[in-house]
Design a protein around this motif. Structure first.
Motif, PDB file in Angstrom:
ATOM      1  N   HIS A  51     -69.931  21.557 -13.902  1.00 29.67           N
ATOM      2  CA  HIS A  51     -70.050  22.831 -13.191  1.00 29.67           C
ATOM      3  C   HIS A  51     -71.515  23.278 -13.136  1.00 29.67           C
ATOM      4  O   HIS A  51     -71.981  23.837 -12.142  1.00 29.67           O
ATOM      5  N   TRP A  52     -72.217  23.000 -14.204  1.00 24.24           N
ATOM      6  CA  TRP A  52     -73.638  23.354 -14.292  1.00 24.24           C
ATOM      7  C   TRP A  52     -74.445  22.662 -13.185  1.00 24.24           C
ATOM      8  O   TRP A  52     -75.461  23.196 -12.717  1.00 24.24           O
ATOM      9  N   ALA A  53     -73.982  21.501 -12.751  1.00 24.58           N
ATOM     10  CA  ALA A  53     -74.697  20.764 -11.695  1.00 24.58           C
ATOM     11  C   ALA A  53     -74.759  21.559 -10.391  1.00 24.58           C
ATOM     12  O   ALA A  53     -75.526  21.228  -9.493  1.00 24.58           O
ATOM     13  N   SER A  54     -73.932  22.614 -10.284  1.00 30.95           N
ATOM     14  CA  SER A  54     -73.950  23.417  -9.059  1.00 30.95           C
ATOM     15  C   SER A  54     -75.101  24.417  -9.035  1.00 30.95           C
ATOM     16  O   SER A  54     -75.344  25.076  -8.023  1.00 30.95           O
ATOM     17  N   ILE A  67     -78.730  18.762 -17.381  1.00 34.58           N
ATOM     18  CA  ILE A  67     -77.410  19.157 -17.895  1.00 34.58           C
ATOM     19  C   ILE A  67     -76.913  18.224 -18.992  1.00 34.58           C
ATOM     20  O   ILE A  67     -75.906  18.508 -19.628  1.00 34.58           O
ATOM     21  N   GLY A  68     -77.629  17.113 -19.206  1.00 33.58           N
ATOM     22  CA  GLY A  68     -77.269  16.252 -20.332  1.00 33.58           C
ATOM     23  C   GLY A  68     -76.187  15.233 -20.030  1.00 33.58           C
ATOM     24  O   GLY A  68     -75.246  15.058 -20.823  1.00 33.58           O
ATOM     25  N   LEU A 122     -65.099  28.951 -14.620  1.00 36.73           N
ATOM     26  CA  LEU A 122     -66.476  28.974 -15.103  1.00 36.73           C
ATOM     27  C   LEU A 122     -67.324  29.859 -14.195  1.00 36.73           C
ATOM     28  O   LEU A 122     -67.142  29.869 -12.975  1.00 36.73           O
ATOM     29  N   GLY A 123     -68.235  30.585 -14.784  1.00 41.66           N
ATOM     30  CA  GLY A 123     -69.070  31.529 -14.045  1.00 41.66           C
ATOM     31  C   GLY A 123     -70.094  30.849 -13.156  1.00 41.66           C
ATOM     32  O   GLY A 123     -70.341  29.641 -13.265  1.00 41.66           O
ATOM     33  N   GLU A 181     -79.173  28.306 -18.009  1.00 39.04           N
ATOM     34  CA  GLU A 181     -78.175  28.441 -19.081  1.00 39.04           C
ATOM     35  C   GLU A 181     -76.874  27.754 -18.682  1.00 39.04           C
ATOM     36  O   GLU A 181     -76.520  27.677 -17.515  1.00 39.04           O
ATOM     37  N   LYS A 182     -76.173  27.267 -19.678  1.00 40.29           N
ATOM     38  CA  LYS A 182     -74.886  26.625 -19.453  1.00 40.29           C
ATOM     39  C   LYS A 182     -73.902  27.636 -18.857  1.00 40.29           C
ATOM     40  O   LYS A 182     -73.934  28.813 -19.210  1.00 40.29           O
ATOM     41  N   PRO A 183     -73.019  27.201 -17.958  1.00 40.13           N
ATOM     42  CA  PRO A 183     -72.070  28.149 -17.361  1.00 40.13           C
ATOM     43  C   PRO A 183     -71.191  28.796 -18.435  1.00 40.13           C
ATOM     44  O   PRO A 183     -70.812  28.149 -19.410  1.00 40.13           O
TER      45      PRO A 183
END
Lengths: 230, 230
Positions: free
Chosen positions: A112-115, A128-129, B213-214, B220-222
């Motif tokens: 999700h972070w990839a967005s 994002i690891g 997920l936000g 920062e991580k979601p």
């Protein structure tokens, strides 16, 4: 969604109810309506520089990968040129290659972070690891942590004139999957592999199989297939 | 899938491994790879005859409905002209209208049965035991038993020249959904409504939410969104 409270029947939304929704509300609403979506990370690499410097690895989360045909094996995905995956689309146009990596439950938050709108010059893998993985067949990076991975060669990109999105059609040229998830009949148990389904823009779901159903005939109700022998 | 037992590494399938698969094995295999799919019944009605006789209601199961855009609200689906949903495609071309009805767990077996090759002159509604429902907005029949229903007007049909499938693009003109599944932010809880996900050609799945997920930011991580207040 206060509007619906003053409607004649709150169960019905017509075209103008939808048009009158606040933009983010409408985005959540409409994105929910198609039903569950596939959850995939798209891996690409930008072209090498003239001095030979390797391109930048890029990762984008895409929930619009869908089946187009099995022979040849073709998958499509919808790309919005003006949103985050624009580096992805450009890399696909430049190199002709990409990877599709199932999001499994263990990497949902990273996926999700990839967005987020990372700079084109940084690799989402590092930010994002997640770990890039390459093979002899495909130069675009796979996601090592993903459990079902597809190497793709782009075949066609069609503009959908109605809203200026682009339909990317690619052929599967490599599949990386543990053989114990693949049945004799070709079915791949993506549930056992932990692949997630997405609803709307931000909701991630695991699955619980109801049944596999047999080939449907007009004169009898479909039968429930026996569980896979292992 | 005996082939994979003699491969150098059974985890890797290349283009020729896929090409060499028996047709039905390849169909199951490739249809698994895109990830989870939406499960929908497409309702259409053939045009009335010249003597005024009402057209025949038709129902087809389709696992390729996907999101194209929210504003205007557009969904696509892939139709293979030479398979069962050909009546559906013809009706859409003739009338411009169709409905998309989520398959919920309680109607999975009936929905799968709709894939049988029923005669064009019979209504799948009657054969499999589902109830047509119409509204003032849309002449194509909805499935009464479905819990999330979309009335659609076709906007464009694009041929995918690569394998002669057709991409039907439609605009959502009506939504029928119980308001208690719709959050303030527009998210529709299709899991609570019992909508199923499909894997490959014949496997039906219920879902279990991991999290919403936000909005993702680079630094920062979601975050995990709190559950919906009810």
């Amino acid at each position: 969604m206060n509007k619906k409270q003053v409607k004649a029947d709150p169960k019905y939304f017509n075209a103008s109810d939808i048009d009158n929704m606040e933009q983010r509300v409408r985005a959540n609403f409409i994105n929910s309506l198609s039903g569950f979506k596939s959850g995939n990370l798209i891996g690409t690499r930008s072209p090498s520089s003239k001095d030979g410097t390797r391109g930048v690895d890029n990762l984008a989360i895409v929930s619009s990968v869908f089946h187009i045909g099995a022979h040849p094996p073709l998958l499509g995905m919808i790309m919005r040129p003006h949103t985050v995956p624009r580096d992805t689309l450009q890399n696909i146009k430049d190199t002709g290659e990409y990877t599709i990596n199932h999001i499994c439950a263990s990497i949902v938050e990273k996926a999700h972070w990839a967005s987020a709108r990372f700079d084109p010059q940084v690799s989402e893998f590092e930010e994002i690891g997640l770990t890039p993985q390459t093979t002899d067949q495909v130069k675009a990076p796979y996601v090592l942590e993903s459990r079902i991975k597809l190497g793709m060669q782009v075949q066609d990109i069609q503009l959908l004139a109605i809203n200026q999105t682009e339909l990317v059609i690619g052929q599967v040229v490599e599949v990386i999957v543990e053989p114990y998830w693949v049945s004799e009949d070709g079915y791949v148990d993506i549930e056992a592999a932990g692949s997630v389904a997405i609803s709307s823009l931000d909701s991630y779901h695991l699955s619980h199989r109801i049944a596999r159903l047999g080939y449907a005939k007009t004169n009898e109700k479909p039968f429930i297939m026996p569980p896979k022998e292992t």
